[in-house]
Motif scaffolding. Structure first.
Motif, PDB file in Angstrom:
ATOM      1  N   GLN A 283      -6.270  -8.341 -10.109  1.00 29.52           N
ATOM      2  CA  GLN A 283      -5.951  -7.669 -11.376  1.00 29.52           C
ATOM      3  C   GLN A 283      -4.725  -6.774 -11.199  1.00 29.52           C
ATOM      4  N   SER A 284      -4.676  -6.014 -10.112  1.00 27.79           N
ATOM      5  CA  SER A 284      -3.548  -5.089  -9.914  1.00 27.79           C
ATOM      6  C   SER A 284      -2.480  -5.683  -8.998  1.00 27.79           C
ATOM      7  N   PHE A 285      -2.348  -6.993  -9.038  1.00 24.89           N
ATOM      8  CA  PHE A 285      -1.283  -7.773  -8.382  1.00 24.89           C
ATOM      9  C   PHE A 285      -1.365  -7.683  -6.851  1.00 24.89           C
ATOM     10  N   GLN A 286      -1.488  -6.463  -6.332  1.00 24.72           N
ATOM     11  CA  GLN A 286      -1.617  -6.246  -4.886  1.00 24.72           C
ATOM     12  C   GLN A 286      -0.472  -6.869  -4.096  1.00 24.72           C
ATOM     13  N   LEU A 287       0.747  -6.670  -4.586  1.00 27.46           N
ATOM     14  CA  LEU A 287       1.901  -7.065  -3.780  1.00 27.46           C
ATOM     15  C   LEU A 287       2.177  -5.953  -2.780  1.00 27.46           C
ATOM     16  N   ILE A 288       2.748  -6.318  -1.655  1.00 23.94           N
ATOM     17  CA  ILE A 288       3.078  -5.312  -0.651  1.00 23.94           C
ATOM     18  C   ILE A 288       4.387  -4.654  -1.087  1.00 23.94           C
ATOM     19  N   PRO A 289       4.346  -3.353  -1.377  1.00 28.07           N
ATOM     20  CA  PRO A 289       5.498  -2.703  -2.033  1.00 28.07           C
ATOM     21  C   PRO A 289       6.771  -2.667  -1.187  1.00 28.07           C
ATOM     22  N   THR A 290       6.633  -2.752   0.120  1.00 23.68           N
ATOM     23  CA  THR A 290       7.820  -2.647   0.977  1.00 23.68           C
ATOM     24  C   THR A 290       8.442  -4.008   1.279  1.00 23.68           C
ATOM     25  N   LEU A 291       7.856  -5.080   0.711  1.00 20.08           N
ATOM     26  CA  LEU A 291       8.440  -6.413   0.908  1.00 20.08           C
ATOM     27  C   LEU A 291       9.028  -6.892  -0.406  1.00 20.08           C
TER      28      LEU A 291
ATOM     29  N   ARG B  61      12.295  -0.570   6.503  1.00 14.90           N
ATOM     30  CA  ARG B  61      13.552  -0.572   5.747  1.00 14.90           C
ATOM     31  C   ARG B  61      13.695   0.613   4.813  1.00 14.90           C
ATOM     32  N   SER B  62      12.597   1.281   4.492  1.00 16.23           N
ATOM     33  CA  SER B  62      12.736   2.492   3.670  1.00 16.23           C
ATOM     34  C   SER B  62      12.578   3.672   4.620  1.00 16.23           C
ATOM     35  N   PRO B  63      13.699   4.113   5.239  1.00 11.07           N
ATOM     36  CA  PRO B  63      13.613   5.060   6.352  1.00 11.07           C
ATOM     37  C   PRO B  63      13.234   6.478   5.954  1.00 11.07           C
ATOM     38  N   ARG B  64      13.367   6.814   4.663  1.00  6.10           N
ATOM     39  CA  ARG B  64      13.182   8.224   4.286  1.00  6.10           C
ATOM     40  C   ARG B  64      11.824   8.745   4.719  1.00  6.10           C
ATOM     41  N   ARG B  65      10.794   7.948   4.449  1.00  5.47           N
ATOM     42  CA  ARG B  65       9.444   8.414   4.773  1.00  5.47           C
ATOM     43  C   ARG B  65       9.181   8.411   6.269  1.00  5.47           C
TER      44      ARG B  65
END
Lengths: 223, 862
Positions: free
Chosen positions: A90-98, B13-17
């Motif tokens: 439901q909440s997509f659950q994509l990995i936000p950093t990819l 890749r998001s180095p700030r944190r």
């Protein structure tokens, strides 16, 4: 394809036992489209979790593609999921950093398979060819769910579990996502288990399993 | 392994944190690279300049003129060192302290005189002003001096210097003398002159302390080390030591290495504190990543793959932080020579040291990985089911979590291993690791107790903003204990170093202390006593009763002759004594003993019994051993106990003695303290000199008295104890500065941990602040809540550190230094307040995040 026998799940809450699922027995043949329907709190997501091997039943057994899940360790279940199961949440659950492309590649990369070509192919299939380099935060809800769909189908799973896939989308977007899911399902020949509280969505399935208060209310072919 | 590498790379890749995780190890690595590089460069400089430091290929020395047998051995060595027709060159140097003055100006001061015969030094260049004077030193009749002598005496080149009974012309200054440690001039400026002029000074008479050195320059191809090894034992039995360039260099480098390793231990503390920062940052990161980890588990990732990915990320970030630390560390080398100024015997070239940099990088990455292990184990507890529901039952772990135990074991063993590697010795390393563990444990305990006290004694009547701020200290997922630990430890180190420094100097202070002597007059000959008393009377002073000093040597120890004892041992460089054998220096040295029937105020008997006063004034049989009292530390070095026999050679007369008692002596007190004390009577007619102490409060009068003494009695040395104290203060201050400089890195690491804690609670604080604003709180009120929280945090950290440093400082002063303990309240309080202000300032900086968001924006994001 998917079978469970006398499945129950009880949680401990504040020192008391809370029965969430009561003795569910199901047999889902290969290639079928089954909707699990029920109001909020009926145990739908719990049943999905048990069938997908995300959780262990209090009693009862589950077989997925002939493998009894109870006999597997957590890592063995994970590997089985990676091979045979796809998920849409439901909440997509994509990995936000990819990026979108990288999210789609994950199931294949986990098995050390060639991923980029398949990811690009699926991005085109879901209509997001030019958006592969964008992060989830840069995509709309519908676009994120399409990426999630592409990820779910990337490794050609034997069974796809969809938990309220249109719950966070408006009607039009939700309908488009469902259409896409059905198309991909037909192409790949996956067994599809859809958990929903939406009657009209459930009607698209070939079989509806109704739950109420953790118990199996009915298990009928769709009209 | 491909997927973990890919995930680690993508997640970074998001180095700030991740900056704070990276920066956690930076301070520690900077410290280690700085000190490691500096030590290596120093050791390299010593190697390059080793020959110039010794000034010759072989050096032989003694505290007394060489005996005829020793001279004969020197001649044999010189003969053995011949190569073909080329003879070794021989130079002699006599070094001693003396009083000097410039007749044209006022005052008199102790100087360090060096009388040189021959071409010494054979290596290294001595620069003079005017140039070229060193080679003409042998002409005699004049001196070359340290530039500081001209300052001290307000003199100039061309003036006459009165040295003993001689008047010598100041011909020039020595502007560069190889191996000279700058701070040595504070003990007395150097005066260089020809050995032709020694006799004329009349200073080398009975009782004078001098060092007699003979230097050899060997022809090319002659092995100095072989010569030294072949002749060491024979020379030793004549109380002459021999050393080579290699031995000097090794000894100096070992000492420098030990100093470097000691300072590195402090740097290691900063790195370990940085490790705590890494652990804290990784724990906060894992909390944020729970959903991602659950998704990955759904998609088929094993716990091992996810663990590997985040461990790789932590190690890679640790390495990046270490690179930054290494750059800073290399840059800091510019400061270190200035910090150590006056204590270094060589000029140190500024150069990056690859080995030190490599070690720093490896240690930084290792610590980052090590401290990530425990928080990363939480990955096992993130079930795939978390994608479907938030609240669920956590999997029950078995009674023993072997993986966690293994991680703890690896952590503990690594810390001990790192400490042992860095420490001067394995024992010191283990003791250091244990001390750090105890200190951290106690700090943690104090932090927990203080927090419990805050909860228990919660000030319910205080204004809301203060109550909210205090309550935030123990809200769920707080980092209070971690911050107190990291920040508190750096503060604790600095507080403790300051406490010890302050108390050591306080104990040495003579100037302001009423009644304690501040002027010591040495080498008063028996026939000068009356004249000295009259001089003191004319100056309106009272002097303490003159203390007799009788020079003597050990003839035999517990039945074995000194010669036999010195002849035993290895043929190579001096090493530690065999078990049961006395330390060689105790047998070889000259003792300056005294005689009295009472104990001094700075000593106490710890074993045996002293003799009855007057019991030895009447003659006793010559072979009856005289009871003596020996200083406890010396007795230990000599392997002596109560009842043991020692025979003394007092200017050719043999005196048998028996150890009647052992004494503990407070050497730090400026009083006449002695290793060996005889009773009154047996030494009354022995050749002796006298020492007298007096107190002169006015510095001008003191200087005038010194001048009057040296004019009347040129051989008498008048030491201004306030000046000695000044020198000791300078040395202690330099050492203390070096230690505090290193301890600053620990404080820096603590600040980074604090910044990490602030970042970790950022979201929670924004949520809270936004809610408060929605409910009607003004910006000032929100700021006060944050200020209250961080003021309390800083106060808890300071108080914990202060408490621990008072305990640690007392323990060090009492057990290690045997010095009294007093609390310098104002400086400690000022520093503690500084830490509180720093903590509050950092916390307030985070308030900007709260003010930047509108309530609606933040609530929507929920």
């Amino acid at each position: 394809m998917l079978r469970c026998e006398s499945l129950t799940r009880t949680f401990l809450s504040g020192g008391h036992e809370l029965p969430v699922l009561k003795s569910i027995t199901l047999d889902v043949p290969d290639g079928s489209f089954v909707a699990i329907l029920g109001p909020s709190g009926s145990g739908k997501s719990t049943l999905l979790g048990l069938l997908a091997g995300l959780d262990r039943p209090t009693t009862g057994r589950v077989w997925l593609d002939g493998v009894e899940l109870g006999s597997l360790s957590e890592d063995e279940r994970a590997r089985l999921r990676g091979e045979k199961v796809g998920f849409v949440f439901q909440s997509f659950q994509l990995i936000p950093t990819l990026t979108a492309r990288e999210n789609i590649q994950v199931p294949l990369e986990l098995r050390e398979l060639e991923a980029q070509k398949r990811a690009d192919e699926l991005l085109g299939r879901v209509g997001l060819s030019g958006r592969g380099h964008h992060y989830p935060a840069q995509l709309s809800g519908g676009e994120q769910q399409r990426v999630a769909l592409a990820r779910a189908f990337s490794h050609r799973p034997r069974v796809l579990f969809a938990d309220e896939p249109t719950g966070n989308l408006d009607a039009a977007t939700g309908a488009r996502v469902i259409e896409l899911m059905s198309e991909l399902n037909r192409e790949v020949g996956t067994t599809l288990i859809l958990v929903t509280h939406d009657q009209s969505l459930a009607a698209r399935a070939g079989r509806i399993v109704r739950l109420h208060d953790g118990a199996l209310l009915s298990d009928t072919a769709a009209a | 392994m491909r997927f973990p590498l890919l995930l680690a790379w993508r997640e970074s890749r998001s180095p700030r944190r991740l900056m704070l995780l990276m920066a956690s190890v930076t301070a520690g690595v900077a410290a280690l690279v700085a000190i490691g590089s500096f030590t290596r460069n120093l050791q390299a400089s010593v190697r390059d300049q080793a020959r110039a430091l010794l000034g010759a290929d072989l050096a032989m020395g003694s505290g007394a003129p060489f005996s005829p047998r020793a001279e004969s051995q020197v001649a044999q060595i010189a003969e053995s060192g011949r190569s073909g027709k080329t003879q070794p060159e021989v130079a002699r140097v006599i070094s001693f302290s003396a009083m000097a003055y410039v007749p044209r100006t006022a005052g008199a001061r102790p100087v360090q005189a060096m009388a040189i015969d021959g071409g010494f030094p054979y290596y290294g260049t001595i620069e003079t002003s005017p140039p070229g004077l060193w080679g003409r030193l042998g002409e005699g009749g004049g001196v070359l001096v340290d530039p500081s002598l001209l300052t001290v005496f307000d003199a100039r080149v061309g003036d006459t210097l009165s040295l003993g009974e001689s008047k010598l012309e100041i011909r020039g200054v020595v502007t560069n003398y190889p191996g000279d440690v700058g701070i040595r001039s504070a003990l007395g400026p150097r005066v260089y002159f020809s050995s032709k002029d020694v006799a004329g000074t009349g200073l080398l008479r009975f009782g004078s302390r001098a060092r007699y050195d003979t230097y050899l320059k060997l022809p090319a191809g002659v092995d100095a080390q072989r010569l030294a090894d072949r002749n060491r034992i024979r020379l030793s039995s004549e109380r002459v030591s021999i050393r080579t360039v290699t031995e000097d260099q090794r000894s100096l480098n070992n000492s420098l290495g030990r100093l470097g390793r000691f300072l590195s231990l402090i740097g290691l503390v900063a790195l370990l504190l940085g490790g705590l920062g890494v652990a804290s940052a990784v724990r906060a990161l894992m909390k944020k990543k729970m959903e991602t980890i659950a998704v990955l588990r759904c998609l088929g990732a094993t716990a091992g793959q996810i663990f590997s990915a985040y461990l790789l990320q932590a190690v890679a970030l640790g390495l990046a932080g270490s690179v930054l630390g290494a750059v800073i560390g290399v840059g800091l080398q510019w400061f270190l020579p200035r910090v150590m100024r006056g204590l270094l015997p060589v000029d140190v070239a500024f150069a990056p040291a690859p080995a030190a940099i490599g070690t720093g990088l490896a240690l930084g990455a290792w610590v980052a990985g090590l401290f990530s292990l425990l928080p990363l184990l939480a990955i096992r507890d993130v079930p795939a089911l978390a994608v479907l529901r938030r609240a669920f039952e956590t999997p029950a772990r078995g009674r023993r979590d072997w993986l966690r135990l293994a991680a703890v074991l690896v952590l503990v063993l690594s810390i001990v291993g790192l400490s042992v590697l860095q420490a001067p010795s394995p024992g010191a390393g283990i003791a250091f690791a244990a001390s750090i563990g105890i200190a951290l444990g106690m700090l943690w305990g104090v932090a927990v107790l203080l927090m419990k006290a805050v909860r228990r004694l919660f000030p319910t009547r205080w204004p809301y903003v203060w109550r909210q701020g205090l309550a935030n200290l123990y809200r769920p997922a707080n980092q209070t204990a971690m911050v107190i630990l990291a920040l508190g430890f750096g503060t604790f180190l600095l507080d403790t170093v300051y406490l010890v420094h302050h108390n050591l100097l306080r104990d040495l202070r003579v100037g302001g202390t009423q009644g304690r002597p501040n002027l010591a007059l040495f080498d008063i000959q028996p026939d000068q006593r009356e004249g000295m008393r009259a001089l003191m009377q004319r100056e309106g002073l009272t002097a303490d009763t003159p203390v007799p000093i009788v020079p003597m040597r050990i003839a035999s120890l517990k039945g074995r002759t000194a010669g036999a004892l010195l002849a035993e041992g290895t043929a190579t460089a001096e090493g530690p004594p065999r078990p049961g054998q006395p330390n060689r220096w105790t047998v070889r040295r000259e003792y300056r003993s005294t005689y009295r029937d009472t104990l001094g105020s700075s000593e106490r008997v710890v074993a045996g019994q002293t003799w009855a006063p007057g019991s030895w004034k009447s003659p006793h049989p010559a072979d009856e051993p005289v009871p003596i009292s020996v200083e406890a530390g010396l007795a230990k070095e000599m392997g002596l106990g109560v009842g043991d026999l020692v025979t003394w050679d007092v200017q050719g007369i043999t005196i048998p003695s028996r150890v009647a008692s052992l004494r503990e002596v407070e050497w730090a007190r400026f009083e006449p303290n002695f290793f060996v004390v005889f009773p009154e009577g047996p030494l009354a007619s022995a050749p002796q000199t006298f020492l007298t102490l007096t107190r002169v409060s006015d510095p001008t009068h003191r200087a005038r008295l010194q001048r009057a003494v040296v004019e009347a009695f040129p051989n008498v040395t008048a030491i201004d104890l306030a000046q000695v104290q000044e020198v000791i203060e300078k040395v202690i201050a330099r050492v203390s500065l070096a230690i505090r400089f290193m301890a600053l890195f620990s404080l820096a690491a603590g600040v980074i941990v604090l910044l990490g804690a602030v970042a970790a609670s950022r979201d929670q604080r924004i949520r809270e602040g936004v809610l408060l604003k929605t409910l009607g709180a003004t910006r000032a009120q929100v700021a006060r809540v944050i200020l209250a929280e961080y003021l309390s945090l800083g106060t808890l950290a300071s108080l914990s550190a202060l408490g621990l440093s008072l305990l640690g400082g007392w323990a060090l002063l009492h057990f290690q230094f045997e010095a009294p303990f007093a609390v310098p309240a104002v400086p400690l309080a000022a520093f503690s307040v500084g830490v509180v202000v720093l903590t509050a300032g950092i916390g307030l900086m985070s308030a900007r995040d709260v003010f930047a968001r509108s309530p609606l924006e933040a609530l929507r994001a929920e």
